[in-house]
Design a protein around this motif. Structure first.
Motif, PDB file in Angstrom:
ATOM      1  N   VAL A  24       1.095  -1.079   0.095  1.00 17.72           N
ATOM      2  CA  VAL A  24       0.064   0.095   0.004  1.00 17.72           C
ATOM      3  C   VAL A  24       0.960   1.307  -0.189  1.00 17.72           C
ATOM      4  O   VAL A  24       1.545   1.174   0.983  1.00 17.72           O
ATOM      5  N   VAL A  25       0.801   2.080  -0.956  1.00 17.01           N
ATOM      6  CA  VAL A  25       1.797   3.132  -1.223  1.00 17.01           C
ATOM      7  C   VAL A  25       0.975   4.443  -0.471  1.00 17.01           C
ATOM      8  O   VAL A  25       1.721   5.388  -0.146  1.00 17.01           O
ATOM      9  N   ALA A  26      -0.386   4.667  -0.615  1.00 17.66           N
ATOM     10  CA  ALA A  26      -0.909   5.792   0.107  1.00 17.66           C
ATOM     11  C   ALA A  26      -2.491   5.218   0.310  1.00 17.66           C
ATOM     12  O   ALA A  26      -3.108   4.439  -0.272  1.00 17.66           O
ATOM     13  N   TRP A  27      -2.845   5.913   1.381  1.00 16.55           N
ATOM     14  CA  TRP A  27      -4.412   5.801   1.844  1.00 16.55           C
ATOM     15  C   TRP A  27      -4.909   6.873   2.708  1.00 16.55           C
ATOM     16  O   TRP A  27      -4.040   7.651   3.431  1.00 16.55           O
ATOM     17  N   ASP A  28      -6.131   7.203   2.862  1.00 16.23           N
ATOM     18  CA  ASP A  28      -6.823   8.267   3.477  1.00 16.23           C
ATOM     19  C   ASP A  28      -8.212   7.445   3.884  1.00 16.23           C
ATOM     20  O   ASP A  28      -8.439   6.478   3.336  1.00 16.23           O
ATOM     21  N   ASP A  29      -8.997   8.363   4.184  1.00 15.08           N
ATOM     22  CA  ASP A  29     -10.360   7.966   4.632  1.00 15.08           C
ATOM     23  C   ASP A  29     -11.129   7.404   3.218  1.00 15.08           C
ATOM     24  O   ASP A  29     -12.139   6.780   3.448  1.00 15.08           O
ATOM     25  N   ALA A  66     -10.995  -4.122   0.554  1.00 16.41           N
ATOM     26  CA  ALA A  66     -10.843  -4.943   1.738  1.00 16.41           C
ATOM     27  C   ALA A  66      -9.720  -4.201   2.854  1.00 16.41           C
ATOM     28  O   ALA A  66      -9.805  -3.970   4.100  1.00 16.41           O
ATOM     29  N   VAL A  67      -8.445  -4.049   2.284  1.00 17.28           N
ATOM     30  CA  VAL A  67      -7.408  -3.407   2.991  1.00 17.28           C
ATOM     31  C   VAL A  67      -7.912  -1.971   3.518  1.00 17.28           C
ATOM     32  O   VAL A  67      -7.748  -1.735   4.755  1.00 17.28           O
ATOM     33  N   HIS A  68      -8.449  -1.225   2.625  1.00 15.39           N
ATOM     34  CA  HIS A  68      -9.155  -0.026   2.875  1.00 15.39           C
ATOM     35  C   HIS A  68      -9.800  -0.165   4.092  1.00 15.39           C
ATOM     36  O   HIS A  68     -10.076   0.900   4.938  1.00 15.39           O
ATOM     37  N   GLY A  69     -10.969  -0.772   4.084  1.00  8.66           N
ATOM     38  CA  GLY A  69     -11.908  -1.123   5.267  1.00  8.66           C
ATOM     39  C   GLY A  69     -11.335  -1.265   6.508  1.00  8.66           C
ATOM     40  O   GLY A  69     -11.543  -0.897   7.464  1.00  8.66           O
ATOM     41  N   GLY A  70     -10.210  -2.125   6.563  1.00  5.87           N
ATOM     42  CA  GLY A  70      -9.368  -2.562   7.683  1.00  5.87           C
ATOM     43  C   GLY A  70      -8.677  -1.378   8.164  1.00  5.87           C
ATOM     44  O   GLY A  70      -8.565  -1.067   9.369  1.00  5.87           O
ATOM     45  N   LEU A  71      -7.917  -0.516   7.258  1.00  5.11           N
ATOM     46  CA  LEU A  71      -7.192   0.487   7.379  1.00  5.11           C
ATOM     47  C   LEU A  71      -8.075   1.542   8.269  1.00  5.11           C
ATOM     48  O   LEU A  71      -7.815   2.303   9.250  1.00  5.11           O
ATOM     49  N   ALA A  72      -9.302   1.972   7.502  1.00  3.78           N
ATOM     50  CA  ALA A  72     -10.097   2.843   8.172  1.00  3.78           C
ATOM     51  C   ALA A  72     -10.944   2.598   9.067  1.00  3.78           C
ATOM     52  O   ALA A  72     -11.355   3.283   9.962  1.00  3.78           O
ATOM     53  N   GLY A  73     -10.612   1.183   9.689  1.00  5.78           N
ATOM     54  CA  GLY A  73     -11.597   0.631  10.686  1.00  5.78           C
ATOM     55  C   GLY A  73     -10.558   0.639  11.860  1.00  5.78           C
ATOM     56  O   GLY A  73     -10.511  -0.110  12.777  1.00  5.78           O
ATOM     57  N   GLY A  74      -9.347   1.517  11.836  1.00  4.07           N
ATOM     58  CA  GLY A  74      -8.430   1.215  13.009  1.00  4.07           C
ATOM     59  C   GLY A  74      -7.515   0.314  12.769  1.00  4.07           C
ATOM     60  O   GLY A  74      -6.696  -0.060  13.760  1.00  4.07           O
ATOM     61  N   GLY A  75      -7.052  -0.333  11.782  1.00  2.41           N
ATOM     62  CA  GLY A  75      -6.119  -1.271  11.462  1.00  2.41           C
ATOM     63  C   GLY A  75      -6.563  -2.725  11.976  1.00  2.41           C
ATOM     64  O   GLY A  75      -5.722  -3.562  12.139  1.00  2.41           O
ATOM     65  N   LYS A  76      -7.735  -3.102  11.921  1.00  4.26           N
ATOM     66  CA  LYS A  76      -8.398  -4.405  12.384  1.00  4.26           C
ATOM     67  C   LYS A  76      -8.987  -4.938  10.935  1.00  4.26           C
ATOM     68  O   LYS A  76      -9.408  -4.271  10.192  1.00  4.26           O
ATOM     69  N   ARG A  77      -8.736  -6.198  11.088  1.00  3.16           N
ATOM     70  CA  ARG A  77      -9.345  -6.912  10.095  1.00  3.16           C
ATOM     71  C   ARG A  77     -10.760  -6.875   9.965  1.00  3.16           C
ATOM     72  O   ARG A  77     -11.554  -6.806  10.882  1.00  3.16           O
ATOM     73  N   PRO A  78     -11.439  -6.333   8.736  1.00  2.90           N
ATOM     74  CA  PRO A  78     -12.753  -5.907   8.720  1.00  2.90           C
ATOM     75  C   PRO A  78     -13.627  -7.124   8.943  1.00  2.90           C
ATOM     76  O   PRO A  78     -13.337  -8.229   8.602  1.00  2.90           O
ATOM     77  N   ALA A  79     -14.701  -7.141   9.084  1.00  3.94           N
ATOM     78  CA  ALA A  79     -16.026  -8.403   9.018  1.00  3.94           C
ATOM     79  C   ALA A  79     -15.858  -8.828   7.523  1.00  3.94           C
ATOM     80  O   ALA A  79     -15.335  -8.000   6.671  1.00  3.94           O
ATOM     81  N   ALA A  80     -16.512 -10.015   7.366  1.00  4.97           N
ATOM     82  CA  ALA A  80     -16.203 -10.491   6.097  1.00  4.97           C
ATOM     83  C   ALA A  80     -17.253  -9.717   5.061  1.00  4.97           C
ATOM     84  O   ALA A  80     -18.232  -9.144   5.574  1.00  4.97           O
TER      85      ALA A  80
END
Length: 144
Positions: A24-29, A66-80
């Motif tokens: 991942v080279v960049a991400w935001d909300d 999916a990675v974005h969902g995890g990062l936006a969710g505080g670094g936790k694996r998102p629900a399926a």
């Protein structure tokens, strides 16, 4: 802060060669930009007859979402999450395995409410767009 393949593997359920993203080279909300080299790998699990069809780029985009969902969710694996639909898919190439450059996968969160999210996505390499579209993802909050 850039993320590695190992960081990505902690955020999505895909393991081994099915974890298609390499960084991942960049991400935001609202968006994420990832890289991948697995489209050239001879053991890519999406190969069919030694070829990786361009439409497989949708899976690369879904993993970026999916990675974005995890990062936006505080670094936790998102629900399926389940890819509910793909719209306006445009493939500018027939296959990805013959693309020499690394893939750049971009996903932009357009909207999200409750258990559904809509992203636009684009996969490109070497300055050219390979495929693009929109995807709706349904998140199953009842699955850990």
């Amino acid at each position: 802060m850039p993320l590695t393949k190992a960081d990505i593997a902690r955020l999505i359920p895909h393991a081994g060669t099915m974890c298609l993203l390499d960084g991942v080279v960049a991400w935001d909300d609202a968006s994420i930009r990832c890289t991948a080299i697995s489209h050239r790998a001879p053991d890519n699990p999406l190969l069919d007859g030694g070829r990786l069809a361009a439409v497989c780029g949708v899976e690369y985009a879904a993993q970026a979402m999916a990675v974005h969902g995890g990062l936006a969710g505080g670094g936790k694996r998102p629900a399926a999450g389940y890819l509910a639909s793909v719209r306006d898919l445009t493939c500018h190439v027939g296959r990805l395995d013959d693309v020499a450059e690394d893939l750049i996968i971009e996903a932009d969160r357009l909207m999200g409410e409750g258990s559904s999210v809509i992203y636009s996505f684009m996969v490109r390499a070497g300055g050219r767009e390979l495929l693009s579209g929109r995807a709706a993802v349904v998140i199953d909050a009842g699955v850990p």
